[in-house]
Design an enzyme around this catalytic site. Sequence first.
Site, mmCIF file in Angstrom:
data_model
loop_
_atom_site.group_PDB
_atom_site.id
_atom_site.type_symbol
_atom_site.label_atom_id
_atom_site.label_comp_id
_atom_site.label_asym_id
_atom_site.label_seq_id
_atom_site.Cartn_x
_atom_site.Cartn_y
_atom_site.Cartn_z
ATOM 1 N N ASN A 1 44.582 68.967 34.303
ATOM 2 C CA ASN A 1 44.526 69.788 33.093
ATOM 3 C C ASN A 1 45.302 69.064 31.991
ATOM 4 O O ASN A 1 46.525 68.957 32.060
ATOM 5 C CB ASN A 1 45.146 71.162 33.388
ATOM 6 N N CYS B 1 46.019 75.071 25.112
ATOM 7 C CA CYS B 1 44.810 74.372 25.554
ATOM 8 C C CYS B 1 43.615 74.682 24.652
ATOM 9 O O CYS B 1 42.543 74.108 24.817
ATOM 10 C CB CYS B 1 44.488 74.750 26.990
ATOM 11 N N HIS C 1 37.316 74.180 28.563
ATOM 12 C CA HIS C 1 38.641 73.641 28.870
ATOM 13 C C HIS C 1 38.752 73.412 30.370
ATOM 14 O O HIS C 1 38.330 74.249 31.167
ATOM 15 C CB HIS C 1 39.710 74.624 28.384
#
Length: 342
Positions: free
Chosen positions: A298, A131, A267
């Site tokens: 996500n 990520c 993030h």
Amino acid sequence: MPAQTPAPAGRGITVPDLVSHARILGLGGYRPRRVITNEEICTWIDSTDEWIRTRSGITERRWAGSDETLAFMSVQAASAALADAGVDAADIGCVILATVSHLEQTPALAPQIAHQLGAVNAAAFDLSAGCAGFCHGVALGRDMIHSGSARYVLVIGAERLTDLIDKNDRATAFIPGDGAGAVVIGPSEQPGIGPVVWGADGSQAGVISQTRDWKSFADDPSGPRPIWQMSGQQVFRWASYEMVPVAQRALQAAGITVDDLDAFIPHQANLRIIDAMVRALKLPADVPVARDIAEAGNTSAASVPLAMERMRRDGQAPSGGTALLIGFGAGLSYAAQVVTLP
Ligand SMILES: CC(C)(COP(=O)(O)OP(=O)(O)OC[C@H]1O[C@@H](n2cnc3c(N)ncnc32)[C@H](O)[C@@H]1OP(=O)(O)O)[C@@H](O)C(=O)NCCC(=O)NCCS
């Protein structure tokens, strides 16, 4: 002409000290058509809309259809970023695709994306940093512009995480979303991307991982195929506490404080992690914070550019404003920097 570091006596390599400052010139995103609500997820897993909202902040996510391949989504996002920047694909010197969900070991996907875009003069490669991949790509793009390795760099974060999950696994199925975000980085009169603060902790490799590797699956395909797994609480603690000093160092490296920010774009892992970071950073209440996770889930390497794209579209983050970016995830890996928003 840029300043030159003189060659030493005799034979040596001459390099420009700084060809140009760099900044993000254009931004684009692609979100898959299909919306998956918490109610729909709860037809596969034993959970509730309320549990998912409270624990993660996610209300819905987008899952890619079979035609919305990683390459397709990347090209859509990248085309939008090129148009936004007013840059011709042929002028791109490097295409970086940050992803963990390109399911072919070889070749990398970035060269095919460059080909489809008409970026015929570009180097192209994939980057795997979980990520944190997009923020790694921005750091590399900045340094390429500074050094003269490229005049324009296209950084794409794209994921089809839903190819990697077991949709019946209640520990993970509600978290991921698919999508792609992209930026064009290019020359600038003023510094528009601060120094990166980044790192990795391989001692925690198992915290976000695959249940097994592809070789073991090929050798014994009788068991379940490899899927994404994580130790949710360990990730939660690491992200909520250890990423705060990283973010603070990125601000310091750019010579600013939280009071100078026009946006915070972390993030999009979990709304509670975002809120914990906001509190620990003592972010002023009037600084807008990206909360794209509520509708996107996500999206790993795509989450920071997609969140940036939503903030700009919704008028939350001003073009030309100053934003703190931070990516963190599998590796464990992290990267943070301050940028001027496109
Ligand atoms: C995944 C996450 C939301 C889980 O929340 P949590 O509060 O840690 O939940 P736990 O795993 O401790 O489970 C708590 C309870 O809920 C249950 N539970 C787990 N998943 C559930 C679900 N989908 N629905 C309902 N209950 C669930 C557990 O079985 C456990 O029950 P028990 O107390 O009876 O044993 C959270 O840990 C998280 O977001 N971590 C970070 C994830 C992340 O950011 N990942 C990407 C990194 S880039």
